[in-house]
Design a protein around this motif. Structure first.
Motif, mmCIF file in Angstrom:
data_model
loop_
_atom_site.group_PDB
_atom_site.id
_atom_site.type_symbol
_atom_site.label_atom_id
_atom_site.label_comp_id
_atom_site.label_asym_id
_atom_site.label_seq_id
_atom_site.Cartn_x
_atom_site.Cartn_y
_atom_site.Cartn_z
ATOM 1 N N LEU A 1 0.823 -1.212 0.000
ATOM 2 C CA LEU A 1 0.000 0.000 0.000
ATOM 3 C C LEU A 1 0.859 1.264 0.000
ATOM 4 N N VAL A 2 1.953 1.250 0.732
ATOM 5 C CA VAL A 2 2.844 2.418 0.772
ATOM 6 C C VAL A 2 3.359 2.741 -0.625
ATOM 7 N N GLN A 3 3.717 1.718 -1.377
ATOM 8 C CA GLN A 3 4.214 1.950 -2.742
ATOM 9 C C GLN A 3 3.121 2.533 -3.634
ATOM 10 N N GLN A 4 1.885 2.113 -3.443
ATOM 11 C CA GLN A 4 0.782 2.694 -4.210
ATOM 12 C C GLN A 4 0.630 4.180 -3.881
ATOM 13 N N VAL A 5 0.649 4.479 -2.584
ATOM 14 C CA VAL A 5 0.527 5.876 -2.148
ATOM 15 C C VAL A 5 1.683 6.710 -2.691
ATOM 16 N N ASN A 6 2.883 6.132 -2.707
ATOM 17 C CA ASN A 6 4.048 6.848 -3.239
ATOM 18 C C ASN A 6 3.872 7.176 -4.719
ATOM 19 N N HIS A 7 3.380 6.226 -5.479
ATOM 20 C CA HIS A 7 3.147 6.471 -6.907
ATOM 21 C C HIS A 7 2.149 7.609 -7.109
ATOM 22 N N ILE A 8 1.072 7.578 -6.343
ATOM 23 C CA ILE A 8 0.033 8.613 -6.468
ATOM 24 C C ILE A 8 0.608 9.990 -6.132
ATOM 25 N N ALA A 9 1.473 10.038 -5.113
ATOM 26 C CA ALA A 9 2.056 11.308 -4.680
ATOM 27 C C ALA A 9 3.086 11.834 -5.675
ATOM 28 N N GLN A 10 3.876 10.931 -6.241
ATOM 29 C CA GLN A 10 4.968 11.342 -7.128
ATOM 30 C C GLN A 10 4.468 11.752 -8.512
ATOM 31 N N GLN A 11 3.502 10.996 -9.019
ATOM 32 C CA GLN A 11 2.959 11.293 -10.347
ATOM 33 C C GLN A 11 1.506 10.819 -10.364
ATOM 34 N N PRO A 12 0.572 11.724 -10.146
ATOM 35 C CA PRO A 12 -0.837 11.329 -10.030
ATOM 36 C C PRO A 12 -1.257 10.348 -11.116
ATOM 37 N N THR A 13 -1.919 9.301 -10.707
ATOM 38 C CA THR A 13 -2.315 8.236 -11.619
ATOM 39 C C THR A 13 -3.711 7.761 -11.271
ATOM 40 N N ASP A 14 -4.380 7.159 -12.225
ATOM 41 C CA ASP A 14 -5.744 6.668 -12.018
ATOM 42 C C ASP A 14 -5.781 5.171 -11.759
ATOM 43 N N MET A 15 -4.718 4.477 -12.155
ATOM 44 C CA MET A 15 -4.664 3.026 -11.985
ATOM 45 C C MET A 15 -3.221 2.588 -11.872
ATOM 46 N N ILE A 16 -2.976 1.551 -11.050
ATOM 47 C CA ILE A 16 -1.648 0.958 -10.929
ATOM 48 C C ILE A 16 -1.759 -0.535 -11.206
ATOM 49 N N CYS A 17 -1.010 -1.006 -12.182
ATOM 50 C CA CYS A 17 -0.909 -2.434 -12.473
ATOM 51 C C CYS A 17 0.407 -2.926 -11.877
ATOM 52 N N GLY A 18 0.316 -3.770 -10.860
ATOM 53 C CA GLY A 18 1.505 -4.277 -10.199
ATOM 54 C C GLY A 18 1.940 -5.621 -10.756
ATOM 55 N N VAL A 19 2.968 -6.182 -10.156
ATOM 56 C CA VAL A 19 3.506 -7.472 -10.596
ATOM 57 C C VAL A 19 3.259 -8.536 -9.541
ATOM 58 N N VAL A 20 3.436 -9.802 -9.950
ATOM 59 C CA VAL A 20 3.322 -10.911 -9.007
ATOM 60 C C VAL A 20 4.577 -11.770 -9.054
ATOM 61 N N SER A 21 4.910 -12.330 -7.898
ATOM 62 C CA SER A 21 5.936 -13.355 -7.803
ATOM 63 C C SER A 21 5.251 -14.665 -7.455
ATOM 64 N N VAL A 22 5.804 -15.769 -7.891
ATOM 65 C CA VAL A 22 5.230 -17.087 -7.622
ATOM 66 C C VAL A 22 5.786 -17.611 -6.302
ATOM 67 N N ASP A 23 4.910 -18.125 -5.447
ATOM 68 C CA ASP A 23 5.321 -18.482 -4.083
ATOM 69 C C ASP A 23 6.177 -19.738 -3.986
ATOM 70 N N ASN A 24 6.002 -20.693 -4.890
ATOM 71 C CA ASN A 24 6.686 -21.980 -4.738
ATOM 72 C C ASN A 24 6.774 -22.694 -6.080
ATOM 73 N N TRP A 25 7.984 -23.037 -6.474
ATOM 74 C CA TRP A 25 8.183 -23.751 -7.735
ATOM 75 C C TRP A 25 8.437 -25.246 -7.524
ATOM 76 N N ALA A 26 8.467 -25.699 -6.281
ATOM 77 C CA ALA A 26 8.949 -27.053 -5.974
ATOM 78 C C ALA A 26 8.154 -28.159 -6.671
ATOM 79 N N HIS A 27 6.864 -27.957 -6.860
ATOM 80 C CA HIS A 27 6.035 -29.002 -7.463
ATOM 81 C C HIS A 27 5.949 -28.890 -8.981
ATOM 82 N N LEU A 28 6.687 -27.955 -9.558
ATOM 83 C CA LEU A 28 6.671 -27.750 -11.000
ATOM 84 C C LEU A 28 8.024 -28.113 -11.599
#
Length: 223
Positions: free
Chosen positions: A101-128
């Motif tokens: 949430l802090v990073q979202q607030v930082n983005h809004i403060a630094q350069q006003p935006t209407d939407m933020i698309c973030g990234v995901v990391s995968v929690d566990n690769w062991a079974h793949l």
């Protein structure tokens, strides 16, 4: 500013507690002039998800849509009615980072935006297979300016959401559809790898064409 954190859940008793603990840690990092709260939208749950949500003390509403687009929209409109000016979406099988949430607030403060698309990391690769992990990493753009869209890590202003008509009642790809509507109507989108979520690598997909299905298809092609 008030932030509504909307979390759809269909039979997520195994993961919802961890999700809500992580969300609360992210809320605790916010400055005092910003309030945030999670809202779980229980969609036709037949397991112990409700009990886990109650135990966590989180707010919740219930429906029987079995359609993630309708579920997200119901939760978001409820949050907006409660005064949320910013909406942050994640999923019940995901864990947000402490600074989510802090990073979202930082983005809004630094350069006003209407939407933020973030990234995901995968929690566990062991079974793949190692090849599945290798292929995924080769495909994924973990950088600013990426073009990935994840319902598990998508946030936006309430104003923009209502203006474009919100999530469509789609059983999958509702996130892609919303981002396209926001983009088509000229709203500002920030594609950030600073806003991060760790998501489940499970292969039993809740949505037929969601992230789990993507991993399952990748794994199947490598077996």
């Amino acid at each position: 500013m008030k932030i509504g954190i909307v979390i759809p859940a269909h039979n997520e008793a195994l993961t919802i507690a961890s999700c809500l603990v992580a969300v609360q840690k992210a809320i605790d990092q916010l400055p005092e002039d910003i309030t945030a709260y999670p809202l779980v939208v229980l969609d036709d749950c037949t397991d112990d998800t409700l009990a886990k949500v109650k135990a966590a003390g989180a707010d919740y509403i219930q429906c029987e849509y079995r359609c993630v687009g309708k579920v997200r929209d119901m939760g978001i409109r409820h949050a907006i009615a409660q005064g949320a000016a910013w909406i942050a979406c994640t999923d019940a099988d995901s864990v947000v980072t402490t600074d989510w949430l802090v990073q979202q607030v930082n983005h809004i403060a630094q350069q006003p935006t209407d939407m933020i698309c973030g990234v995901v990391s995968v929690d566990n690769w062991a079974h793949l297979t190692p090849k599945t992990q290798e292929d995924y990493i080769a495909h994924y753009q973990d950088r600013m300016g990426h073009r990935h869209i994840h319902g598990a890590n998508l946030s936006f202003s309430s104003e923009a959401y209502l203006a474009v008509g919100g999530f469509s009642p789609l059983p999958c790809h509702e996130d892609v559809d919303l981002v396209k509507k926001v983009e088509d109507q000229g709203y500002a989108i920030t594609w950030s790898n600073q806003v991060r979520v760790i998501t489940s690598s499970r292969l039993d997909a809740r949505a037929n064409e969601g992230f789990s299905a993507f991993l399952a298809n990748l794994e199947k092609s490598n077996l």
